[in-house]
Design a protein around this motif. Structure first.
Motif, short mmCIF file in Angstrom:
data_model
loop_
_atom_site.label_atom_id
_atom_site.label_comp_id
_atom_site.label_asym_id
_atom_site.label_seq_id
_atom_site.Cartn_x
_atom_site.Cartn_y
_atom_site.Cartn_z
N GLN A 13 0.27 12.82 2.95
CA GLN A 13 1.52 12.12 2.65
C GLN A 13 2.13 12.80 1.43
O GLN A 13 1.41 13.20 0.51
N TYR A 14 3.45 12.95 1.44
CA TYR A 14 4.16 13.71 0.42
C TYR A 14 5.22 12.85 -0.25
O TYR A 14 5.93 12.10 0.43
N PHE A 15 5.35 13.03 -1.56
CA PHE A 15 6.33 12.30 -2.34
C PHE A 15 6.94 13.23 -3.38
O PHE A 15 6.32 14.23 -3.76
N LYS A 16 8.14 12.89 -3.84
CA LYS A 16 8.78 13.71 -4.87
C LYS A 16 9.67 12.86 -5.75
O LYS A 16 10.08 11.76 -5.38
N GLN A 21 16.47 17.87 -13.70
CA GLN A 21 16.45 19.11 -12.92
C GLN A 21 15.05 19.68 -12.73
O GLN A 21 14.90 20.77 -12.21
N ASN A 22 14.02 18.99 -13.16
CA ASN A 22 12.63 19.36 -12.88
C ASN A 22 12.16 18.48 -11.73
O ASN A 22 12.70 17.41 -11.50
N LYS A 23 11.13 18.94 -11.02
CA LYS A 23 10.63 18.18 -9.88
C LYS A 23 9.14 17.92 -10.03
O LYS A 23 8.41 18.75 -10.55
N ILE A 24 8.74 16.78 -9.53
CA ILE A 24 7.33 16.44 -9.38
C ILE A 24 7.11 16.19 -7.90
O ILE A 24 7.79 15.35 -7.30
N LEU A 25 6.21 16.93 -7.31
CA LEU A 25 5.87 16.74 -5.90
C LEU A 25 4.38 16.39 -5.82
O LEU A 25 3.57 16.96 -6.54
N VAL A 26 4.07 15.44 -4.95
CA VAL A 26 2.70 14.95 -4.83
C VAL A 26 2.28 14.97 -3.37
O VAL A 26 3.03 14.56 -2.49
N ARG A 27 1.06 15.47 -3.12
CA ARG A 27 0.46 15.45 -1.79
C ARG A 27 -0.80 14.59 -1.88
O ARG A 27 -1.64 14.81 -2.75
N ILE A 28 -0.92 13.62 -0.98
CA ILE A 28 -2.06 12.70 -1.00
C ILE A 28 -2.79 12.76 0.34
O ILE A 28 -2.16 12.67 1.40
N ASP A 29 -4.11 12.88 0.27
CA ASP A 29 -4.95 12.73 1.45
C ASP A 29 -5.31 11.25 1.51
O ASP A 29 -6.07 10.76 0.68
N PRO A 30 -4.75 10.49 2.46
CA PRO A 30 -4.96 9.04 2.47
C PRO A 30 -6.38 8.62 2.83
O PRO A 30 -6.75 7.47 2.61
N THR A 31 -7.20 9.53 3.34
CA THR A 31 -8.58 9.17 3.67
C THR A 31 -9.51 9.27 2.47
O THR A 31 -10.45 8.50 2.35
N THR A 32 -9.25 10.23 1.57
CA THR A 32 -10.11 10.41 0.39
C THR A 32 -9.42 10.04 -0.91
O THR A 32 -10.07 9.99 -1.94
N MET A 33 -8.10 9.85 -0.85
CA MET A 33 -7.25 9.57 -2.01
C MET A 33 -7.23 10.74 -3.01
O MET A 33 -6.88 10.58 -4.17
#
Length: 83
Positions: A13-16, A21-33
């Motif tokens: 799952q991806y969020f931003k 003007q800076n970005k934070i992007l997050v990738r989460i493995d929902p099975t292991t967190m």
């Protein structure tokens, strides 16, 4: 006897969020967190942080006004293709 071993596929799952003007992007493995956070400066510099999240991460992201992001956007930044 023949046994077929199949690897489980992870659907991340991806969020931003954009801040000044800076970005934070997050990738989460929902099975292991487990997750990966990309901090993208407006200069194009990218900092990667491995993270271990808890079940409250989704509430935290919503409260911090993160929105869903696309896997392609995350992976372009991860590979250094996008500035």
């Amino acid at each position: 006897m023949y046994f077929s071993l199949t690897m489980a596929k992870v659907i991340y799952q991806y969020f931003k969020k954009e801040i000044d003007q800076n970005k934070i992007l997050v990738r989460i493995d929902p099975t292991t967190m487990e997750g990966l956070e990309l901090l993208v400066a407006d200069s194009g510099q990218i900092k990667k942080n491995n993270r271990q999240f808890d079940e409250e991460i989704y509430e935290d992201l919503k409260e911090d006004e993160f929105v869903e992001a696309s896997p392609m956007e995350f992976n372009l930044y991860l590979s250094g293709i996008t500035k």
